[in-house]
Enzyme design. Sequence first.
Site, short mmCIF file in Angstrom:
data_model
loop_
_atom_site.label_atom_id
_atom_site.label_comp_id
_atom_site.label_asym_id
_atom_site.label_seq_id
_atom_site.Cartn_x
_atom_site.Cartn_y
_atom_site.Cartn_z
CG HIS A 62 -2.32 0.49 0.87
ND1 HIS A 62 -2.55 1.61 0.08
CD2 HIS A 62 -3.55 0.02 1.21
CE1 HIS A 62 -3.85 1.80 -0.04
NE2 HIS A 62 -4.48 0.85 0.63
NE ARG A 63 6.34 0.13 1.72
CZ ARG A 63 7.55 -0.40 1.82
NH1 ARG A 63 8.46 0.15 2.61
NH2 ARG A 63 7.86 -1.49 1.13
#
Length: 473
Positions: free
Chosen positions: A444-445
């Site tokens: 999710h980064r």
Amino acid sequence: MIATMIKEFRLPDLGEGLTESEILSWKVNVGDTVTLNQVIAEVETAKAVVELPSPFAGVVTALHEQPGTVVEVGKPIVSFEIANDDGGAPAPGNGPADEPPPAKREPNLVGYGAVVESSGRPVRRARGHLAAVKDAAPLVDSPMPTHQAAPEPAPAEPAAHSQPAAAAESTAERPRSTPPVRKLAKDLGVEIESVTGTGPGGLITRDDVRNFVGGGDLPAAAHALSATAYSRESADKQGDEREVRTPIKGVRKFTAAAMVSSAFTAPHATEFLTVDVTPSMELLARLKESRPFAGYKLTPLTLVAKALLIALRRNPSLNTRWDEDAQEIVQFNYVNLGIAAATPRGLTVPNIKDAHALTLAELSAALTELTDTAREGKTSPADLSGGTISITNIGVFGIDAGTPILNPGEAAILATGAVRRMPWEYQGEVALRQVMTLSLSFDHRLVDGEQGSRFLADIGSILSDPGIVLAMV
């Protein structure tokens, strides 16, 4: 008289900064005369099994480590007696007269000191004298541990033989097995040399011996003993072996460290999509019967892999890497497609280099080669590094969906579930259709929920209607 000297060979770095390796077996014994580049040992790293060539030509004087021992890089493992520089005679196997003798070529921790015929890298295991693993290596990468009994450590071989004849006899190729397996074979009247091993590196297991008995290759007297011996062994296992402890090493140790690092470094998010893949399965059936694909092994995984590669063109954020040290996001303009494979040595994720440039037929051939190589334990460290995105096929186990853990350094991994015939809405009615669930985990980064959703939706659209590709490319 030729002057001689003693040289030690230290365990080299077998690639990519690996710090240790396990000695699986010695191919030589004390007193043996070896030539330059002769295979002297088989070792297992965290990624692959390789054969070590001798950096010297001379006589083995000492084996410093026993089979089954995990050795740190840089530690001496074998010593040789070789011709001294001042002795006036080159060592056996030396090159032309204008080249320095092997004694002057100090082994180092990256190469091997000796001039090898090809790249100077360790030679991967030759499978001519070892039985290939018979059972197919299913393609899977589950975050849950695989409950697979590991083989018992190979017994330590004697480190020295004072008589040359004994050394020569012991260097003959002998089937790899453990004392309990040899005892079982003896109880059943089985010649262990007649059994083909299906364990890691050709290791003969209890099941191999039992299968040999069941194959009708024994005299009648041996069959009479089989039930008794099997029952006794089962009783021993239940009564005396309430727990089995296996050292954490090799591929399993490397995989565990990598998965822990990935799970606690990259913030995982997982999305699921269930799609009607009946059109893809119908397309697959037609392709198998077509002349251009004759001889190719086409599977649902082939179509999923192609759909993923096409979807990546529209969603490049899924083909990236988070560089923590440089504080940069690395965008890959190529795709090295990893395929998770469960092998007897543990989970590996070899990858197909430049998969984005392959046609469907070429991709099918690459998948087949990757699978066969993993099945035989021949996957090289180079094949296990440099991946950019991965697929894990949990459907081969009849599993519908899961939450796969990212391969370290990658932004996404796609899990493909089993193809099932299910009641499904089709053209306004309920019909039996072939349905598959896709599970996408992403970092999710690097990937927002919208980007991950669009990517997964694109793959689903292609599989539910392959003709939609015309509107995508």
